[in-house]
Design an enzyme around this catalytic site. Structure first.
Site, PDB file in Angstrom:
ATOM      1  N   ASP A 174       0.828  -1.208   0.000  1.00 52.84           N
ATOM      2  CA  ASP A 174       0.000   0.000   0.000  1.00 52.84           C
ATOM      3  C   ASP A 174       0.860   1.254   0.000  1.00 52.84           C
ATOM      4  O   ASP A 174       0.563   2.236  -0.690  1.00 52.84           O
ATOM      5  CB  ASP A 174      -0.923   0.016   1.230  1.00 52.84           C
ATOM      6  CG  ASP A 174      -2.097  -0.935   1.091  1.00 52.84           C
ATOM      7  OD1 ASP A 174      -2.344  -1.417  -0.023  1.00 52.84           O
ATOM      8  OD2 ASP A 174      -2.771  -1.199   2.104  1.00 52.84           O
ATOM      9  N   GLU A 283      -9.801   0.194   3.884  1.00 55.10           N
ATOM     10  CA  GLU A 283      -9.099   1.298   3.240  1.00 55.10           C
ATOM     11  C   GLU A 283      -7.657   0.887   2.979  1.00 55.10           C
ATOM     12  O   GLU A 283      -7.102   0.051   3.685  1.00 55.10           O
ATOM     13  CB  GLU A 283      -9.127   2.563   4.117  1.00 55.10           C
ATOM     14  CG  GLU A 283     -10.518   3.105   4.413  1.00 55.10           C
ATOM     15  CD  GLU A 283     -11.157   3.794   3.221  1.00 55.10           C
ATOM     16  OE1 GLU A 283     -10.491   3.931   2.183  1.00 55.10           O
ATOM     17  OE2 GLU A 283     -12.326   4.194   3.339  1.00 55.10           O
ATOM     18  N   CYS A 284      -7.035   1.521   1.973  1.00 54.83           N
ATOM     19  CA  CYS A 284      -5.680   1.137   1.585  1.00 54.83           C
ATOM     20  C   CYS A 284      -4.602   1.961   2.262  1.00 54.83           C
ATOM     21  O   CYS A 284      -3.425   1.708   2.088  1.00 54.83           O
ATOM     22  CB  CYS A 284      -5.521   1.272   0.070  1.00 54.83           C
ATOM     23  SG  CYS A 284      -5.654   2.970  -0.510  1.00 54.83           S
ATOM     24  N   GLY A 285      -4.967   2.962   3.034  1.00 58.96           N
ATOM     25  CA  GLY A 285      -3.977   3.815   3.672  1.00 58.96           C
ATOM     26  C   GLY A 285      -4.062   5.248   3.198  1.00 58.96           C
ATOM     27  O   GLY A 285      -3.621   6.154   3.883  1.00 58.96           O
ATOM     28  N   ILE A 286      -4.651   5.473   2.032  1.00 59.99           N
ATOM     29  CA  ILE A 286      -4.757   6.828   1.494  1.00 59.99           C
ATOM     30  C   ILE A 286      -5.717   7.666   2.323  1.00 59.99           C
ATOM     31  O   ILE A 286      -5.478   8.838   2.592  1.00 59.99           O
ATOM     32  CB  ILE A 286      -5.208   6.790   0.023  1.00 59.99           C
ATOM     33  CG1 ILE A 286      -4.100   6.178  -0.840  1.00 59.99           C
ATOM     34  CG2 ILE A 286      -5.562   8.183  -0.476  1.00 59.99           C
ATOM     35  CD1 ILE A 286      -4.486   5.997  -2.282  1.00 59.99           C
TER      36      ILE A 286
END
Length: 325
Positions: A174, A283-286
């Site tokens: 990620d 969520e991916c971290g963004i």
């Protein structure tokens, strides 16, 4: 990676977080922005101070909640400098692109809102095809494409970072594929405010997000113009206005990300249920409050400190041995 076209905002003054000593107490200060050093001659390259306190943000959200999507976009386009739209070309983002194009037609000389696309190199072929169709439909919209550092293809990515990194080290993936390119885009483009396609109806961590918020890590204002729309509303707009969309939608994919972590959604499931299915992850971290980028850096710092402590301990032991000898 370099953007695909030169942005019309490259000559705009970048904004940066500041501390305003005349603002309300620190507990009430959410964020502040200002242009670069002010010029005594009153240069147009400097911007007035914009302080966003929590009461101010609440007030803005109260007003924005009552507005239509069109009016929200008109409002933030006029209010915020260095405004960009971050998009993976999902349905919500496509609606925003189409609405912004109509707003732009009202005043063709006004600066447009450029797009930022994070190409992880693992998108579906259908997504890349959609990017080409969107470019053809909206030729006046600048698109900035950012890829993982040092890689132009999935093969290059795997040669540099390892095969199936998304399975073996998901958080590192990620960071490399999404968060670091996003941070690079922010820095290179001077992003001060960002439009997203997040909606409450998507479920997960998004069910209570406001129209406008401030990212605690970057200080960047995030605006979610379609936050109160349902999936049906978004899809109806796409159909009514003949907006190009990802053909995977017709195969049961309501939210499309990387091919390795996206699957169709069953009847009755949340819109984003097909993302990272079977994992405790939405969520991916963004968009996380504390991004995986920050977590990764903290982990790296912790390891470096442990290595330094071990090295110092080794030196100390060796010195003791020498003294004893």
């Amino acid at each position: 990676m370099a953007s695909t076209q030169m942005s019309s905002f490259t000559s705009s003054p970048a904004v940066r977080p500041v501390v305003d000593t005349k603002s309300p107490p620190a507990t009430d200060l959410e964020s502040g922005y200002a242009s670069g050093a002010s010029s005594a001659s009153g240069s147009t390259t400097s911007l007035p101070l914009i302080s966003l306190t929590k009461p101010h943000i609440r007030h803005l959200n109260q007003q924005l909640e009552r507005m239509s999507v069109q009016d929200r976009l008109r409002f933030v386009k006029a209010l915020f400098p260095n405004l960009y739209q971050s998009t993976a070309f999902g349905l919500s983002g496509l609606v925003a692109i189409d609405v912004l194009s109509k707003i732009q037609s009202e005043d063709p000389e006004a600066p447009s809102v450029d797009l930022i696309f994070l190409d992880t190199l693992y998108h579906f072929n259908e997504t890349y095809d959609l990017v080409d169709r969107v470019r053809a439909r909206y030729p006046n919209v600048n698109l900035h494409v950012y890829k993982p550092s040092g890689a132009e293809t999935a093969a290059e990515f795997e040669e540099r970072y390892g095969e199936k990194l998304y399975d073996t080290a998901a958080e590192l993936y990620d960071w490399i594929a999404k968060v670091e390119p996003q941070q690079r885009a922010y820095a290179e483009l001077g992003v001060a405010a960002e439009l997203t396609g997040r909606r409450r109806s998507q479920g997960g961590q998004r069910d209570k997000i406001p129209v406008l918020e401030v990212d605690e890590e970057t200080g960047i204002v995030k605006i979610n113009p379609l936050v109160d729309w349902s999936f049906a509303q978004v899809r109806n707009y796409i159909a009514e206005h003949n907006v190009p969309y990802n053909v995977l939608l017709d195969q049961g994919y309501k939210s499309v990300g990387d091919w390795h972590s996206t699957s169709p959604v069953k009847e009755g499931e949340d819109e984003r249920a097909g993302r990272w299915k079977g994992q405790a992850k939405t969520e991916c971290g963004i968009h996380n409050k504390k991004s995986r980028y920050a977590q990764f850096l903290e982990e790296q710092q912790r390891k470096e400190q442990e290595q330094l402590a071990a090295a110092l301990q080794k030196v100390e032991i060796e010195q003791r041995v020498e003294v004893a000898a």
